[in-house]
Design an enzyme around this catalytic site. Structure first.
Site, PDB file in Angstrom:
ATOM      1  N   ASP A   1       0.825  -1.227   0.000  1.00 37.00           N
ATOM      2  CA  ASP A   1       0.000   0.000   0.000  1.00 37.00           C
ATOM      3  C   ASP A   1       0.852   1.266   0.000  1.00 37.00           C
ATOM      4  O   ASP A   1       0.579   2.207  -0.745  1.00 37.00           O
ATOM      5  CB  ASP A   1      -1.062   0.005   1.115  1.00 37.00           C
TER       6      ASP A   1
ATOM      7  N   ASP B   1      -5.775   0.013   5.708  1.00 38.54           N
ATOM      8  CA  ASP B   1      -6.638  -0.343   6.836  1.00 38.54           C
ATOM      9  C   ASP B   1      -7.801   0.640   6.982  1.00 38.54           C
ATOM     10  O   ASP B   1      -8.938   0.250   7.248  1.00 38.54           O
ATOM     11  CB  ASP B   1      -5.812  -0.377   8.137  1.00 38.54           C
TER      12      ASP B   1
HETATM   13  C1  GLA Z   1      -0.005  -2.479   8.462  1.00 42.14           C
HETATM   14  C2  GLA Z   1      -0.264  -1.074   7.911  1.00 42.14           C
HETATM   15  C3  GLA Z   1      -0.859  -1.148   6.507  1.00 42.14           C
HETATM   16  C4  GLA Z   1      -0.028  -2.048   5.589  1.00 42.14           C
HETATM   17  C5  GLA Z   1       0.250  -3.394   6.265  1.00 42.14           C
HETATM   18  C6  GLA Z   1       1.187  -4.259   5.464  1.00 42.14           C
HETATM   19  O1  GLA Z   1      -1.233  -3.120   8.651  1.00 42.14           O
HETATM   20  O2  GLA Z   1      -1.125  -0.367   8.762  1.00 42.14           O
HETATM   21  O3  GLA Z   1      -0.953   0.161   5.973  1.00 42.14           O
HETATM   22  O4  GLA Z   1       1.152  -1.419   5.200  1.00 42.14           O
HETATM   23  O5  GLA Z   1       0.803  -3.234   7.553  1.00 42.14           O
HETATM   24  O6  GLA Z   1       0.591  -4.653   4.260  1.00 42.14           O
END
Ligand code: GLA
Length: 401
Positions: free
Chosen positions: A52, A187
């Site tokens: 992301d 997220d």
């Molecule tokens: C955490 C971060 C997300 C993403 C994941 C890995 O959950 O909050 O933004 O980078 O790690 O995919």
């Protein structure tokens, strides 16, 4: 609709009502007023890990585990919040946005209030009561669900609204600036935009997404390793820095490159000798993972769990060997899962260094899967893993009576 599904939906509906009623009564005791109730889900990412923040692709699902917020407006410009989980209260003045909150639960609520104001949403004061049912530290994104539930509740209590994508960005900003975590947007986006029965395929550059129906005869199952290693946050930021180094070096050779999203495996090989060895492997993970998300979309659309399972296994290997964000407990859960008949594939999910795995299991084999994983993992580690069936849920909303 199968009987099992109908039963699930009924029990979910009565659970929602019970949860909302309990919170309403608690709010009445605390603040002596009527409240409206809101909830935002946690998430699990099916595939597309650490892509992301490289402006790539992800495929998360909103889960039926929620953060609940009861809210009512106040007559002044203050936000008061009480956390049921911590048994603590916190407050802020909306005129003073210089918050010093790092590493405290209230950063995820008051930081969002400040971030809303900074983005031009003139929210008024509010009383909030918070109850998180997304397990903390499990990599199921309890923090984004708190941010989004609080942000939505603050907007609604002030008679304001923002699009789901705007709210996601405001909440991400709060986490980056007030909680001190340089997370990407996945997220918050899924907590805002999730949909019952669907996964999302999200382009983290344009924030465009499409809904993808899940498999009809295979289930995604989450297994919680019950560990979270301390160095997780520091390593997360270090991986981001490696990706930025790669982007900077590659952009000198290819002027159109803005993020690893713009680089192909062929490009990477061509300039491999310019990159430090670890930075090369980090890049190889991100670039190959983006391609796996696209292949996984095809597998879902064709109803092909075998191919999807193979992609899960490849993703895990890449996260373990190239990105180096797995750990003994996650590797063990994946290994146990992949040895059970009826399992198409399994991998770590989320940031890594603990938290959960996601496995794709033939529907008829789920009972056997649950007991074999629980036994195998407990025998090896002494810990009992929590196991959740993935039931795709809606993004943030008001829980109406
Ligand atoms: C955490 C971060 C997300 C993403 C994941 C890995 O959950 O909050 O933004 O980078 O790690 O995919």
């Amino acid at each position: 609709m199968t009987e099992e599904l109908a039963g699930n939906e009924l029990s979910t509906a009565s659970l929602v009502q019970r949860e909302a009623q309990g919170l309403r009564e608690q709010f009445q005791k605390l603040y002596g007023a009527e409240a409206r109730i809101f909830r935002a889900p946690g998430r699990v990412n099916l595939i597309g890990e650490h892509t992301d923040y490289n402006e790539g692709f992800v495929m998360p699902v909103a889960m039926d585990l929620y953060t609940w917020v009861a809210a009512a407006p106040r007559g002044d410009a203050r936000v008061h919040v009480y956390s049921q989980n911590f048994g603590e209260r916190a407050e802020m003045d909306l005129q003073d946005l210089h918050l010093r909150l790092r590493r405290h639960w209230s950063a995820y609520v008051l930081g969002v209030a400040a971030s809303l104001r900074m983005c031009g949403a003139e929210i008024g004061g509010a009383n909030l009561l918070l109850e998180g049912k997304v397990p903390m530290g499990a990599g199921l994104s309890s923090s984004a669900s708190v941010e989004v539930a609080a942000g939505y509740a603050l907007l609604e209590s002030s008679g304001l609204s923002r699009s789901p994508v705007e709210l996601a960005k405001i909440c991400q900003r709060a986490e980056n600036e007030f909680a001190g975590a340089r997370c990407g947007i996945m997220d918050q986006m899924i907590a805002c935009c999730g949909r019952t029965n669907y996964a999302l395929i999200l382009d983290c550059r344009t924030l465009e997404f499409r809904l993808l129906p899940l498999f009809a005869d295979a289930q995604f199952v989450v297994c919680n390793s019950m560990v979270k290693h301390d160095h997780a946050a520091g390593e997360y930021n270090a991986r981001r820095a490696d990706c930025e180094t790669a982007t900077r070096i590659l952009a000198e050779q290819m002027p159109g490159v803005r993020a690893l999203r713009d680089v192909s495996l062929g490009d990477l090989e061509r300039y491999a000798q310019l990159l430090p060895e670890a930075v090369y492997r980090r890049s190889r993970h991100v670039i190959s993972e983006n391609a796996r998300v696209e292949d996984a979309r095809g597998a879902l659309e064709r109803g092909d769990p075998e191919s999807f399972g193979r992609l899960l296994r490849e993703s895990h290997r890449s996260l373990k060997e190239d990105y180096e964000v797995s750990c003994m407990e996650l590797d063990l859960l994946v290994e146990i899962a992949c040895g059970i008949s009826g399992v198409y594939g399994s991998r770590m999910t989320g940031g890594g260094f603990g938290g959960c795995t996601i496995s794709l299991v033939r529907s008829g084999a789920v009972g056997e899967f649950r007991s074999a994983v629980a036994q195998g993992y407990e025998r090896a580690t002494g810990r009992k893993p929590d196991i959740y069936m993935v039931r795709a849920s809606d993004g943030v909303r008001e829980a109406l009576e």
